[in-house]
Design a protein around this motif. Structure first.
Motif, short mmCIF file in Angstrom:
data_model
loop_
_atom_site.label_atom_id
_atom_site.label_comp_id
_atom_site.label_asym_id
_atom_site.label_seq_id
_atom_site.Cartn_x
_atom_site.Cartn_y
_atom_site.Cartn_z
N LEU A 134 0.87 -1.18 0.00
CA LEU A 134 0.00 0.00 0.00
C LEU A 134 0.91 1.23 0.00
O LEU A 134 1.58 1.51 1.00
CB LEU A 134 -0.90 0.01 1.24
CG LEU A 134 -1.97 1.11 1.23
CD1 LEU A 134 -3.05 0.80 0.19
CD2 LEU A 134 -2.60 1.26 2.61
N TYR A 135 0.96 1.93 -1.12
CA TYR A 135 1.78 3.15 -1.19
C TYR A 135 1.03 4.27 -0.48
O TYR A 135 -0.17 4.47 -0.70
CB TYR A 135 2.06 3.53 -2.65
CG TYR A 135 3.00 4.71 -2.76
CD1 TYR A 135 4.37 4.54 -2.57
CD2 TYR A 135 2.53 5.98 -3.03
CE1 TYR A 135 5.24 5.62 -2.63
CE2 TYR A 135 3.39 7.07 -3.10
CZ TYR A 135 4.75 6.87 -2.90
OH TYR A 135 5.61 7.94 -2.97
N ILE A 136 1.73 4.98 0.39
CA ILE A 136 1.11 6.03 1.21
C ILE A 136 1.69 7.38 0.79
O ILE A 136 2.90 7.54 0.75
CB ILE A 136 1.40 5.77 2.71
CG1 ILE A 136 0.94 4.36 3.11
CG2 ILE A 136 0.74 6.82 3.58
CD1 ILE A 136 1.53 3.87 4.43
N ILE A 194 14.79 18.68 -0.39
CA ILE A 194 13.45 18.47 0.20
C ILE A 194 12.52 17.87 -0.86
O ILE A 194 12.83 17.87 -2.05
CB ILE A 194 12.86 19.79 0.75
CG1 ILE A 194 12.67 20.82 -0.38
CG2 ILE A 194 13.70 20.33 1.88
CD1 ILE A 194 11.74 21.95 -0.01
N LYS A 195 11.38 17.40 -0.38
CA LYS A 195 10.46 16.72 -1.29
C LYS A 195 9.31 17.68 -1.61
O LYS A 195 8.21 17.56 -1.08
CB LYS A 195 9.94 15.46 -0.60
CG LYS A 195 10.07 14.24 -1.50
CD LYS A 195 9.91 12.96 -0.78
CE LYS A 195 9.41 11.88 -1.71
NZ LYS A 195 10.18 11.67 -2.91
N CYS A 196 9.62 18.67 -2.46
CA CYS A 196 8.56 19.60 -2.85
C CYS A 196 8.18 19.34 -4.31
O CYS A 196 9.03 18.95 -5.12
CB CYS A 196 8.98 21.05 -2.63
SG CYS A 196 10.36 21.59 -3.62
N GLY A 300 14.77 3.74 -3.55
CA GLY A 300 13.68 4.68 -3.26
C GLY A 300 12.50 3.91 -2.69
O GLY A 300 12.44 2.68 -2.83
N THR A 301 11.57 4.62 -2.06
CA THR A 301 10.40 3.92 -1.52
C THR A 301 9.62 3.27 -2.65
O THR A 301 9.30 2.08 -2.60
CB THR A 301 9.51 4.90 -0.74
OG1 THR A 301 10.27 5.39 0.35
CG2 THR A 301 8.25 4.23 -0.22
N ALA A 302 9.32 4.05 -3.69
CA ALA A 302 8.56 3.50 -4.81
C ALA A 302 9.42 2.52 -5.60
O ALA A 302 8.98 1.42 -5.97
CB ALA A 302 8.07 4.62 -5.70
N ALA A 303 10.68 2.89 -5.85
CA ALA A 303 11.55 2.08 -6.72
C ALA A 303 12.18 0.89 -5.97
O ALA A 303 12.72 -0.02 -6.61
CB ALA A 303 12.65 2.96 -7.30
C1 COI Z 1 8.86 7.67 -3.54
O1 COI Z 1 9.72 6.83 -3.84
O2 COI Z 1 8.07 7.48 -2.62
C2 COI Z 1 8.75 8.92 -4.26
O3 COI Z 1 8.18 9.83 -3.72
C3 COI Z 1 9.26 9.06 -5.63
C4 COI Z 1 8.15 9.44 -6.54
C5 COI Z 1 8.71 10.12 -7.73
C6 COI Z 1 7.31 8.27 -6.94
#
Ligand code: COI
Length: 354
Positions: A134-136, A194-196, A300-303
């Motif tokens: 579950l991606y948050i 930062i994550k903007c 990365g979280t998503a990757a």
């Molecule tokens: C993540 O890995 O959670 C990110 O925020 C990267 C996003 C570009 C999907």
């Protein structure tokens, strides 16, 4: 923090085939919202049915991009329990982001509590199959209706969730990366750390160009000399050269990834030397030509941990290993996902039960 919960009376159909989720395409039944008003602070924390939000067209977020976000995941373990991975790290990073964007901070405990409460309400949406989670997506927007370029006095902090599979269509198969030498992502003193949303908006042109040329992603070089490797935008990047590991230092232009940090901790615990510093793209290409570029991977979280098989820079091409995932990349992937899905003991105390 007290959270009011209003459950939906019209739950949506859950995905029938979890192997075809893709990334960030469908959303759960609920979302978390909390408001900030000057003089009142953060207030009115609530979980409500997922749906559109109404904002004034003059809200600052639409004009000056006073906006930021986080990315994290919830995992379903074999015994059915659900867990988060280092949510305190996301909470602290959001605080750093808020500080840079002049947004009032959210206490770490409140952030973690909000995520836990929402995942708990939507727990049936956490995927059951291997590799899906579950991606948050927590995010903050400036909602004050005014056109002056000033810090807003009103904000909303929102969390939405999306059952998701792999971020790249390639899954765990190695990707091809284009080294960008025209556009830049970040400069010292800017917002690279930062994550903007603005960082990502500015990256789209390069991403589209790379995609048309057949690449999955862009590797950014430093914005001053355009010489040193920084990050890939959706992930941090690591190079294994002649037995040692190199990655850019987080000194203002590189996002301090939670997966990056976890991988460095794992690599060091396995005895690898990890250099966090400047690495020239010319040295990466030379290492490839000399047969010393053994592995390249993004984190990365998503990757998650994503192997790279090819790097193209100007007229040079670096082919990495035999085009398959390398042993260190595979070990990191197995260890990290093993901890996240509860298959391996969490000796670092990284996971938090929902
Ligand atoms: C993540 O890995 O959670 C990110 O925020 C990267 C996003 C570009 C999907």
């Amino acid at each position: 923090m007290e959270i009011r919960i209003e459950r939906t009376t019209a739950p949506k159909q859950k995905p029938a085939d979890e192997s075809k989720l893709g990334f960030g395409k469908i959303f759960t039944d609920h979302m978390f919202i909390m408001n900030y008003d000057e003089g009142q602070g953060w207030h009115d924390a609530r979980i409500v049915p997922y749906g559109p939000i109404v904002l004034d067209p003059s809200a600052s977020v639409f004009h000056y991009a006073q906006e930021c976000f986080e990315g994290m995941k919830a995992y379903r373990c074999a015994d059915g329990h659900i867990q988060l991975f280092r949510p305190d790290c996301n909470a602290k990073r959001l605080q750093d982001t808020h500080e840079r964007l002049c947004i009032p901070k959210i206490p770490v405990e409140d952030f973690v509590e909000a995520v836990r409460a929402l995942v708990d309400v939507d727990r049936d949406w956490v995927p059951h199959i291997d590799g899906a989670s579950l991606y948050i997506r927590p995010f903050t927007i400036a909602t004050m209706p005014q056109l002056g370029v000033h810090a807003s006095t009103m904000y909303q902090f929102i969390i939405i969730c999306s059952p998701s599979g792999a971020y790249y269509a390639e899954g765990i198969n190695p990707v091809k990366i284009y080294v960008e030498s025209e556009y830049v992502r970040a400069c010292p003193g800017g917002t690279g750390y930062i994550k903007c949303g603005g960082n990502y908006a500015a990256s789209i042109a390069a991403g589209e160009k790379a995609e048309k040329l057949g690449y999955s992603q862009v590797l950014w070089l430093d914005g001053v000399e355009r010489k040193y490797v920084e990050e890939v935008g959706s992930m941090n990047i690591f190079f294994k050269i002649d037995g040692e590991i190199y990655t850019a230092a987080c000194v203002g232009t590189v996002l301090p990834g939670v997966t990056r940090r976890s991988c460095i901790e794992l690599l060091k615990s396995w005895g690898y030397t990890v250099h966090e510093g400047k690495l020239a793209i010319a040295d990466v290409m030379k290492a490839a030509a000399d047969g010393k570029l053994e592995e390249v991977f993004g984190t990365g979280t998503a990757a998650v941990v994503s192997p790279v098989k090819q790097l193209d820079y100007e007229d040079q091409s670096a082919l990495i290993g035999d085009g398959k995932i390398g042993p260190v990349t595979q070990r990191l992937y197995d260890e990290l996902t093993g901890i996240q899905w509860g298959r391996l003991p969490d000796t670092h105390n990284w996971t938090v039960r929902v």
